[in-house]
Structures are given as structure tokens and as C-alpha cells.
Write a protein that holds these residues in place. Structure first.
Motif, PDB file in Angstrom:
ATOM      1  N   GLY A  95      -5.730 -14.508  14.468  1.00 32.50           N
ATOM      2  CA  GLY A  95      -5.061 -15.803  14.418  1.00 32.50           C
ATOM      3  C   GLY A  95      -5.122 -16.407  13.032  1.00 32.50           C
ATOM      4  O   GLY A  95      -5.902 -15.979  12.172  1.00 32.50           O
ATOM      5  N   LYS A 145      -2.639 -17.758  24.101  1.00 29.28           N
ATOM      6  CA  LYS A 145      -3.298 -18.553  23.055  1.00 29.28           C
ATOM      7  C   LYS A 145      -4.485 -19.324  23.641  1.00 29.28           C
ATOM      8  O   LYS A 145      -5.565 -19.374  23.045  1.00 29.28           O
ATOM      9  CB  LYS A 145      -2.314 -19.520  22.411  1.00 29.28           C
ATOM     10  CG  LYS A 145      -1.339 -18.851  21.462  1.00 29.28           C
ATOM     11  CD  LYS A 145      -0.442 -19.886  20.819  1.00 29.28           C
ATOM     12  CE  LYS A 145       0.498 -19.227  19.828  1.00 29.28           C
ATOM     13  NZ  LYS A 145       1.262 -20.226  19.054  1.00 29.28           N
ATOM     14  N   PHE A 150      -7.134 -20.400  20.886  1.00 28.94           N
ATOM     15  CA  PHE A 150      -6.277 -20.903  19.821  1.00 28.94           C
ATOM     16  C   PHE A 150      -5.519 -22.127  20.314  1.00 28.94           C
ATOM     17  O   PHE A 150      -5.201 -22.237  21.501  1.00 28.94           O
ATOM     18  CB  PHE A 150      -5.271 -19.844  19.366  1.00 28.94           C
ATOM     19  CG  PHE A 150      -5.900 -18.631  18.731  1.00 28.94           C
ATOM     20  CD1 PHE A 150      -6.864 -18.757  17.742  1.00 28.94           C
ATOM     21  CD2 PHE A 150      -5.522 -17.356  19.116  1.00 28.94           C
ATOM     22  CE1 PHE A 150      -7.433 -17.642  17.150  1.00 28.94           C
ATOM     23  CE2 PHE A 150      -6.084 -16.232  18.531  1.00 28.94           C
ATOM     24  CZ  PHE A 150      -7.051 -16.380  17.552  1.00 28.94           C
ATOM     25  N   GLN A 152      -2.084 -24.449  20.479  1.00 26.03           N
ATOM     26  CA  GLN A 152      -0.689 -24.031  20.659  1.00 26.03           C
ATOM     27  C   GLN A 152       0.078 -23.941  19.350  1.00 26.03           C
ATOM     28  O   GLN A 152       1.041 -23.191  19.254  1.00 26.03           O
ATOM     29  CB  GLN A 152       0.021 -24.954  21.656  1.00 26.03           C
ATOM     30  CG  GLN A 152      -0.497 -24.811  23.076  1.00 26.03           C
ATOM     31  CD  GLN A 152      -0.512 -23.378  23.578  1.00 26.03           C
ATOM     32  OE1 GLN A 152       0.478 -22.679  23.501  1.00 26.03           O
ATOM     33  NE2 GLN A 152      -1.655 -22.926  24.079  1.00 26.03           N
ATOM     34  N   GLN A 154      -1.244 -22.863  16.536  1.00 29.17           N
ATOM     35  CA  GLN A 154      -1.772 -21.771  15.718  1.00 29.17           C
ATOM     36  C   GLN A 154      -0.932 -20.523  15.946  1.00 29.17           C
ATOM     37  O   GLN A 154      -0.464 -20.271  17.056  1.00 29.17           O
ATOM     38  CB  GLN A 154      -3.224 -21.443  16.091  1.00 29.17           C
ATOM     39  CG  GLN A 154      -4.239 -22.279  15.373  1.00 29.17           C
ATOM     40  CD  GLN A 154      -5.644 -21.844  15.736  1.00 29.17           C
ATOM     41  OE1 GLN A 154      -6.072 -21.998  16.870  1.00 29.17           O
ATOM     42  NE2 GLN A 154      -6.358 -21.309  14.749  1.00 29.17           N
ATOM     43  N   HIS A 155      -0.788 -19.749  14.882  1.00 32.22           N
ATOM     44  CA  HIS A 155      -0.076 -18.481  15.000  1.00 32.22           C
ATOM     45  C   HIS A 155      -1.052 -17.377  15.359  1.00 32.22           C
ATOM     46  O   HIS A 155      -2.171 -17.335  14.850  1.00 32.22           O
ATOM     47  CB  HIS A 155       0.600 -18.100  13.674  1.00 32.22           C
ATOM     48  CG  HIS A 155       1.620 -19.072  13.204  1.00 32.22           C
ATOM     49  ND1 HIS A 155       2.822 -19.279  13.860  1.00 32.22           N
ATOM     50  CD2 HIS A 155       1.628 -19.907  12.138  1.00 32.22           C
ATOM     51  CE1 HIS A 155       3.513 -20.190  13.208  1.00 32.22           C
ATOM     52  NE2 HIS A 155       2.818 -20.597  12.162  1.00 32.22           N
ATOM     53  N   ILE A 156      -0.609 -16.475  16.226  1.00 37.96           N
ATOM     54  CA  ILE A 156      -1.295 -15.195  16.405  1.00 37.96           C
ATOM     55  C   ILE A 156      -0.462 -14.204  15.605  1.00 37.96           C
ATOM     56  O   ILE A 156       0.713 -13.983  15.909  1.00 37.96           O
ATOM     57  CB  ILE A 156      -1.381 -14.783  17.886  1.00 37.96           C
ATOM     58  CG1 ILE A 156      -2.232 -15.782  18.665  1.00 37.96           C
ATOM     59  CG2 ILE A 156      -1.957 -13.362  18.000  1.00 37.96           C
ATOM     60  CD1 ILE A 156      -2.273 -15.515  20.167  1.00 37.96           C
TER      61      ILE A 156
END
Length: 185
Positions: A95, A145, A150, A152, A154-156
């Protein structure tokens, strides 16, 4: 292993053996990942390492998310979603932190985490492991996520599947840089 050899010979392993990977090897991979360059030294990467039952719990989250969004799908689709993280004995979700300072740009964090993921893959290769980088819809999925801890927004950036190679892979010829390069003097 020479860095150029690793770069040129690393391949994505679609199939790996179910054998457990020692934690020490995964830690070496993570240490290599953390050597990636990152602006302002903010270390924007977050790694969630899943082995054993944790992969089943991730698969359950995937299956349930699919069921909520598409209740009419056949059972096989939910079973396939549940089996997704079981493709390898280790799954590492990667992430990206959102910038916490105004001087840090989000694209810089994303770029740093991409570099860390490449280091992770190269380290796996150097250690004799097979790995593949996957994203797809699961990297955007709200339930996934949440399961991974993580937020919402945040990027994976990656799901890295790791295990011992099922079979050796021949080096893959890749296109040259030449048609993508302009030299200016």
C-alpha cells in the motif's frame, strides 16, 4: 547475483509450489524493498504479509465483497475469488501512504512504492523465489482495503505472490529502450 542479471532474467512466476517460505527470506525481500528511493524520506510503503490462514481470510473478504456486489453470480465465481490469495504460500499487499505534508506529492509516494515493489521482486528472484505482481479490481475493493487495514483513499499498488518456482522459466526477450528514447545534446 549481479544486478543486471537479476533485472534481465527476472520473470513473473504464475505457478509456485505450496511449500512455506521461511520468514527470514521474506524479511530480506522487505529490507530490499525499503531501500527504494523516496522523496523527503517519508517511507510511504506499507506491507501486509499474509501466509497460512491469513490468505484464507483475505479470500473470504474477496468472496464476500463479490457476493455483495453481484449476488446473482454463480457459486463458482465466489469460490474463485476465495481461492485468489491461495495461489502462493505468501501474499504481500503493498500500500501507499497519502502525503501528510504539503511538500510531498502523491505521485512521488506512488513512484517510491513502485520502486520498492520492483526491489521486492528482484530480491525474490535473487533469493531463488518466484514472484508475480498483481493488482486488478481487488486493489480498488473497499472490503479488501478494510481487511488489510488501509483507508479507502489509500492506494494498493500491488499484491505480490511469492513462493518457490514450480518450474524454471526461460528469460523473456523484452523490447529495447531504443524506440522509446530521444537523445538530446
Amino acid at each position: 547475483m549481479d544486478v543486471f542479471e537479476a533485472i534481465h532474467n527476472r520473470r513473473s512466476h504464475k505457478k509456485v509450489k505450496p511449500d512455506a517460505v521461511p520468514r527470514e527470506l521474506i524479511e530480506k525481500m522487505l529490507e530490499a524493498a525499503a531501500q527504494a528511493p523516496n522523496h523527503y524520506r517519508v517511507r510511504p510503503w506499507r506491507f501486509v504479509v499474509m501466509t497460512g490462514e491469513a490468505r484464507h481470510r483475505l479470500g473470504h473478504a474477496m468472496s464476500e465483497s463479490l457476493r455483495e456486489r453481484h449476488p446473482g453470480y454463480p457459486r463458482e465465481a465466489f469460490d474463485k475469488a476465495h481461492a485468489t490469495p491461495l495461489q502462493a504460500p505468501v501474499v504481500i499487499a503493498v500500500g501507499v501512504d497519502k502525503p501528510s505534508e504539503s511538500k510531498v506529492l502523491e505521485i512521488e509516494n506512488i513512484s517510491a512504492v513502485a520502486a520498492a515493489t520492483q526491489n521486492l521482486l528482484l530480491a525474490a528472484h535473487a533469493l531463488g523465489l518466484g514472484a508475480k505482481w498483481r493488482t486488478g479490481a481487488w486493489a480498488l475493493d473497499a472490503k479488501v482495503k478494510q481487511f488489510l487495514g488501509f483507508t479507502q483513499d489509500q492506494h494498493i499498488l500491488a499484491f505480490v505472490y511469492v513462493g518457490y518456482p514450480d518450474a524454471p522459466l526461460d528469460p523473456l526477450p523484452r523490447p529495447s529502450y531504443q524506440d522509446r528514447t530521444i537523445w538530446m545534446e
